[in-house]
Structures are given as structure tokens and as C-alpha cells.
Design an enzyme around this catalytic site. Structure first.
Site, mmCIF file in Angstrom:
data_model
loop_
_atom_site.group_PDB
_atom_site.id
_atom_site.type_symbol
_atom_site.label_atom_id
_atom_site.label_comp_id
_atom_site.label_asym_id
_atom_site.label_seq_id
_atom_site.Cartn_x
_atom_site.Cartn_y
_atom_site.Cartn_z
ATOM 1 N N SER A 37 -26.553 -15.585 -33.733
ATOM 2 C CA SER A 37 -27.528 -15.420 -32.650
ATOM 3 C C SER A 37 -28.903 -15.716 -33.233
ATOM 4 C CB SER A 37 -27.501 -13.967 -32.157
ATOM 5 O OG SER A 37 -28.628 -13.691 -31.350
ATOM 6 N N TYR A 39 -27.782 -4.976 -33.867
ATOM 7 C CA TYR A 39 -27.193 -6.245 -33.404
ATOM 8 C C TYR A 39 -27.641 -7.381 -34.324
ATOM 9 C CZ TYR A 39 -26.149 -10.284 -30.452
ATOM 10 O OH TYR A 39 -25.673 -11.490 -29.981
#
Ligand SMILES: NC(=O)c1ccc[n+]([C@@H]2O[C@H](COP(=O)([O-])OP(=O)(O)OC[C@H]3O[C@@H](n4cnc5c(N)ncnc54)[C@H](OP(=O)(O)O)[C@@H]3O)[C@@H](O)[C@H]2O)c1
Length: 247
Positions: A140, A153
């Protein structure tokens, strides 16, 4: 070449995994789909088969090593080999550290980190024996740039970046012809925001995605591009996001 490649996709029941499955199957790949929601997988496989593609599915919880091993075995049994594994399953329950959502921290570590490790552990013996294979993972932009609400995350996605680069280096040194590609998407419209339980984080993410989000088909094309390169060529990293998203 994509045609006839056997491609396992984790997290294939929605979003990026679903889009990749449909695109790769339309280009002649034999896709093997894994996720926990088998009703969704059944629908996607049905759709692919109706358009003339080849697809099968199996229930997969990436946190369980035995289920990762089982989907690799299924691919080998049905199609004789495995050419690519797309390690894409993940979740993003964003929140500030001070909210101490420790169950969600652990869940992200289990799925986003250990899920990737389990998938690699399942497929690597096959790739080493074949002396070929392609490991593709969804990191990501959170794995490249820190941002508030994304401490854990982002940490899981930084892990994927580091791990995949070392896998690339070691595979080159060991001459196993294993290629890697790590993808760093920005805002892509999928079901990903559904796991956010923190109200503030949910509202600010929703605003970003409503403003900038683009289709998961964009990531599917990048996956296809990586697979389509000649066997002697690795494109190891892709950062992909909306043209108008500044961060
Ligand atoms: N959307 C974005 O903006 C964005 C940006 C950067 C990175 N990413 C990454 O892209 C990947 C795909 O996410 P998405 O955006 O397509 O969101 P999504 O639509 O929510 O898809 C997530 C997928 O992961 C699967 N999954 C979750 N837990 C799992 C488990 N324990 N075992 C197996 N599968 C599991 C889900 O299937 P089941 O629930 O059926 O198991 C689903 O198929 C994730 O790794 C995410 O972190 C997304």
C-alpha cells in the site's frame, strides 16, 4: 505471457482480487481463487466460466498455514503447476494508536503479515522445484509513507515491502528464476473501508475515497502487466493511485 498461466489469488472475493481474477481469466490464465466468503467466490467463478474463462475456488483463511498449503495443492492437482501467486488478502481497520484497538492490531498482523508469510511458505517449494514462479503482493502507499491512523496498517505494509525485496534478492542469488512484484495502491474503491470501527478514522478515509477513489480494475491491469513481462524481467515495484490524489 499470461495465457495458460496458473495463478492463485488470495483475497479474491472482492475489490482488487476480484478485478484481477476477472482480467487475468479474460486473458487466458487459469485462476485459482481463495478467500473466506465462498458464496462470493462461487459467483465470481461462475461469471468467469460463463465468459469462457477457467477458474476454480477454495475457501481460504490466509492466517491458517494448512489452508494456504491446500490451495497450492488444489492448483497443482487441477492444473498441474503454479506459475503465479498474488498475495492480496488484507484488511485496514485504521485508528489512532491511543484508541488501543489491540484486537484490530493483532488481526492486521495476522492477515497482512502472517498471511503473506503463509502463502510464500506454501508456494515456494513448488517454485524452487520448477525453477520458476512469480510472487506478487499488495502492499500500500501506507507501506511507503506514514500517516495518522495508519501506524499498524502501515507497519504491516512496510513489512511486505521489506520482505518482498529480500525475497527478490535471495531468489536472484539462488538462481531460482522467481520473480517478485510489490504493488503500492493509493485510494482504490473496494470494500476495504468496511473494517474501520474508529468513527474519526472512518470519516476521514471516506472523505478521501469519495474525493479521489478509482476502480480496482486499475490495479488489475498492473498485475497483468507484471505477469506479462518476459521471464527474464522483473518489475519489482509499482505505486499506483488516482491522478488527483496528492498523498
Ligand atoms: N483499496 C485500497 O485503497 C487499497 C490501497 C492499498 C492497499 N490495499 C490492499 O489491497 C488488498 C485488497 O484489498 P481491497 O482494497 O481489494 O479490499 P476488499 O475489497 O476489502 O478485499 C479484501 C480481500 O481480502 C480478503 N480477506 C480478508 N481477510 C482474509 C483472510 N483472513 N483470509 C483470506 N482472505 C481474507 C477478503 O475476503 P473474505 O472476507 O471473503 O475472506 C477480500 O477478498 C489488501 O491487502 C489491502 O490492504 C487496498
Amino acid at each position: 505471457m499470461i495465457k495458460d498461466k496458473v495463478i492463485i489469488i488470495t483475497g479474491a472475493s472482492s475489490g482488487i482480487g476480484e478485478a484481477a481474477a476477472k482480467l487475468l481469466a479474460s486473458k487466458g490464465a487459469k485462476v485459482v481463487l481463495g478467500a473466506r466468503r465462498t458464496d462470493k467466490l462461487e459467483q465470481i467463478v461462475d461469471e468467469i466460466q460463463k465468459s469462457g474463462g477457467e477458474a476454480i475456488y477454495q475457501e481460504l483463511d490466509v492466517t491458517k498455514q494448512s489452508e494456504n498449503d491446500a490451495i497450492v495443492n488444489l492448483a497443482k492437482e487441477k492444473f498441474g503447476r503454479v506459475d503465479v501467486i498474488f498475495l492480496n488478502a488484507g484488511l485496514m481497520p485504521s485508528s489512532p494508536v491511543s484508541a488501543l484497538k489491540t484486537d484490530e492490531w493483532h488481526r492486521m498482523v495476522d492477515v497482512n503479515i502472517k498471511g503473506v508469510l503463509n502463502g510464500v511458505a506454501a508456494v515456494l517449494p513448488v517454485f524452487i522445484a520448477q525453477k520458476s514462479g512469480h510472487v506478487i503482493a499488495t502492499s500500500s502507499v501506507a507501506g511507503l509513507k506514514p500517516y495518522p491512523n495508519g501506524a499498524v496498517y502501515g507497519g504491516t505494509k512496510w513489512f511486505v515491502r521489506d520482505f518482498m525485496e529480500v525475497l527478490r534478492m535471495e531468489s536472484a542469488m539462488e538462481k531460482t528464476n522467481i520473480r517478485t512484484a510489490t504493488i503500492y495502491p493509493a485510494a482504490i474503491n473496494t470494500e476495504l473501508l468496511g473494517t474501520i470501527t474508529d468513527k474519526g478514522a472512518a470519516a476521514s478515509m471516506k472523505e478521501t475515497y469519495d474525493t479521489y477513489g478509482i476502480s480496482p480494475d486499475r490495479i488489475a491491469s498492473v498485475v497483468a502487466f507484471a505477469i506479462d513481462q518476459p521471464d527474464d524481467t522483473t518489475i519489482s515495484e509499482f505505486t499506483v493511485g488516482p491522478a488527483n490524489q496528492p498523498w
